[in-house]
Enzyme design. Structure first.
Site: not given
Length: 632
Positions: A174-175
């Site tokens: 996840a970013c």
């Protein structure tokens, strides 16, 4: 090894241009190819290709969403794809380019052979020269390759399966934006794991929600867990597993090292105590949650901190006098503003927002929050918030799954299309259709509960108490708890008091029973009773689950009997609670519970009844036979 050149370009020349270039470079390096990439965008050309680069290249990749001048690549095989394909399906794009380069090399070799033959032919022969020209023709009209597009709705191409027998890894990437790096890190981890001989399942938490969500079975089977994220990722489901947390950048650029580190972590030591068994029971209950029930509990769990903080801060304002907050500029007024106008104002919007979030992931958050705020403004209370949450979540999910945009505009969906359309739909329905009817229902329910007394109050308290004990943290328990918490926003405090007191009774009663009826419990159960006492005092009803699982026929009826009595006494005596959690530890805060004495009495009464019922229902354990006397 193939020598390749590429150009990436998108309308803005910022995000997709750079991300496509990075993906192509990284995958080419992993596959052992020499790749030069030129980026074109609003700021001009970056890292331009030289004539030597182009001449040495076996093939060209054009990952572009705008027109690109191809004249300098004449005679080279060209693979044309969008930047989105280059980012998400990088390996297939490179494989297509390499295949085109190999085909061109074979054609060039054939042309050279034909030219050599013509040189040995009779000098000046026009026929031989013409034959040479015809043989060289394929080089001039080089093939144009296109990476095969996946079928509609199909998943991205899978890599070949890893060697069997080495195990499974699970990962979450996840970013902050959840567009490129999230998926590129997932791809990098997949390659690194399979290169090490492991299968891997990667959950991506992107801008349009979680994809390929990990199941409890996959997590249970996994040898290790990798979380490559620059945003918050909930880790509770990975309890008891080897867990490596790192950044999404490291997972992308050093995937092989990340996999090695994860596999080298020591196995966590998990003691088989009551706390661990309670955690396992709660995890199993959560896994069984599905559909609307799961979504509702997600909203309630995010709302609870606001209710706890707001209720206790309001209670603190009463320390200076029940009406001291009415004098502006004083500390009581400030406390009331923080708790009542701050935390309590956010209760319903957060409830609605995270119900929608549970349904549609991040796209559901905006319509849910706005719908919940409108429910508060329309006096629809927590019932209006629940309706707004479900409406916002399902509308956002429908738009996410139905609306299709061109690949280069897909990034607009989570930040523009879904929030705009879903918020419009939810807002208009709340104002013109849902708000007034739900507000009337909420007003009638609140007036009924406030005016209820005598037999009706005792009956409701007994019902809420029994519901808290019947499944000890399951759907029935949570239904009673959610009902009581929701009423706090309408300043109705008696159901909450009954619910918390009754929820404390099962583990407290079992703890007392292990002390006064020791011969009915094993040594391990007597030891677990000490931990159950602490859990019960903290209002963790699940502390009774391990006992109920071993002997449900006797433990559950005893717990229901004691909890029903406690709930009935609390409601009948008019006890009110302003905080929805905390157990006995919240009782020390002035005015959090009133009246305090009879409230404690109701908890003690239910605890004693549960313990006595267990003494009656459970039989003494068989004593081991005494050893025969030793012979003289």
């Amino acid at each position: 090894m193939e020598k390749l050149v590429a150009i990436t370009a998108c309308p803005t020349g910022i995000a997709h241009t750079i991300m496509a270039a990075e993906a192509l470079r990284r995958v080419a390096a992993m596959k052992g190819h020499d790749l030069r990439v030129e980026t074109q965008g609003s700021e001009g050309v970056k890292t331009p290709l030289s004539d030597d680069d182009i001449a040495a290249a076996g093939a060209v990749i054009l990952a572009a969403d705008i027109q690109v001048d191809e004249s300098r690549f004449e005679g080279k095989p060209v693979t044309r794809v969008s930047t989105a394909r280059a980012i998400r399906d990088t390996e297939a794009v490179l494989d297509a380019a390499v295949a085109a380069a190999s085909g061109s090399a074979h054609a060039t070799s054939g042309s050279a052979h034909a030219t050599s033959g013509s040189a040995h032919a009779t000098s000046g022969s026009a026929h031989a020269a013409n034959g040479s020209a015809r043989a060289a023709a394929p080089v001039a009209s080089a093939p144009v390759a296109s990476a095969p597009a996946p079928a509609a709705g199909a998943a991205a191409p899978e890599l070949a399966a890893s060697p069997a027998g080495k195990g499974l890894l699970v990962a979450v990437t996840a970013c902050p934006t959840g567009i490129a790096h999230t998926f590129m890190a997932a791809e990098a981890l997949t390659r690194a794991a399979r290169a090490a001989g492991y299968e891997i399942r990667v959950e991506t938490q992107g801008s349009v929600g979680a994809k390929n969500a990990l199941t409890a079975e996959e997590i249970q089977k996994a040898d290790a867990v990798i979380v490559g994220a620059d945003t918050h990722v909930a880790l509770e489901r990975f309890a008891g597993k080897r867990l490596l947390q790192t950044s999404v950048g490291e997972a992308l650029k050093k995937a092989d090292q990340v996999v090695t580190r994860a596999l080298s972590l020591p196995e966590p030591e998990v003691a088989p105590d009551l706390g661990h068994r309670v955690a396992q029971a709660k995890a199993q209950l959560k896994e069984k949650q599905s559909g609307p029930y799961k979504h509702l509990l997600t909203g309630v769990s995010f709302m609870l901190p606001l209710v706890v903080a707001g209720g206790l801060i309001i209670a603190l304002s009463f320390v200076f006098g029940i009406e001291a907050f009415k004098e502006q500029g004083t500390l009581p007024a400030a406390l009331m503003q923080i708790g009542g106008q701050g935390a309590f104002t956010l209760m319903v919007p957060v409830l609605a927002g995270y119900i929608a979030y549970s349904i549609a992931d991040r796209p559901g958050l905006t319509p849910g929050l706005v719908g919940g705020l409108l429910a508060s403004q329309l006096n629809a209370g927590f019932l209006g918030g629940i309706v707004a949450g479900f409406l916002g979540g399902y509308v956002a999910r429908w738009i996410r799954d139905t609306v299709r945009l061109p690949a280069n505009l897909e990034g607009l969906k989570p930040v523009l299309v879904i929030p705009l359309l879903s918020t419009l739909v939810v807002g208009l329905l709340m104002i013109y259709v849902i708000g007034k009817p739900v507000s009337a229902i909420m007003t009638g329910l609140t007036d009924f509960l406030r005016g209820m007394g005598g037999t009706n109050a005792v009956a409701l308290g007994a019902l809420l108490g029994a519901m808290m004990a019947i499944d000890m943290g399951g759907p029935v328990n949570k239904a009673a708890y959610t009902f009581s918490v929701g009423l706090l926003a309408s300043s109705t405090f008696t159901p909450m008091a009954a619910t918390m007191a009754a929820g404390m009774v099962p583990p407290l009663g079992l703890a007392l029973a292990t002390v006064i009826a020791r011969n009915r419990f094993t040594a391990q159960e007597r030891e677990a009773g000490k931990a159950a006492a602490v859990l019960g005092a903290a209002f963790i009803t699940e502390g009774a689950i391990p006992f109920a699982a071993q002997d449900p026929v006797r433990v559950i009826p005893a717990a229901v009997l004691g909890s029903a009595l406690t709930g009935a006494l609390s409601m009948g005596l008019g006890c009110g609670l302003r905080a929805p959690h905390g157990g006995v530890f919240v009782l020390a805060i002035p005015n959090a519970v009133s009246p305090l004495g009879v409230y404690l009495l109701s908890i003690v009464a239910g605890t004693v009844v549960t313990a006595l019922a267990l003494m009656v229902l459970k039989r003494p354990l068989a004593q081991p036979a005494a050893p025969p006397p030793a012979r003289p």
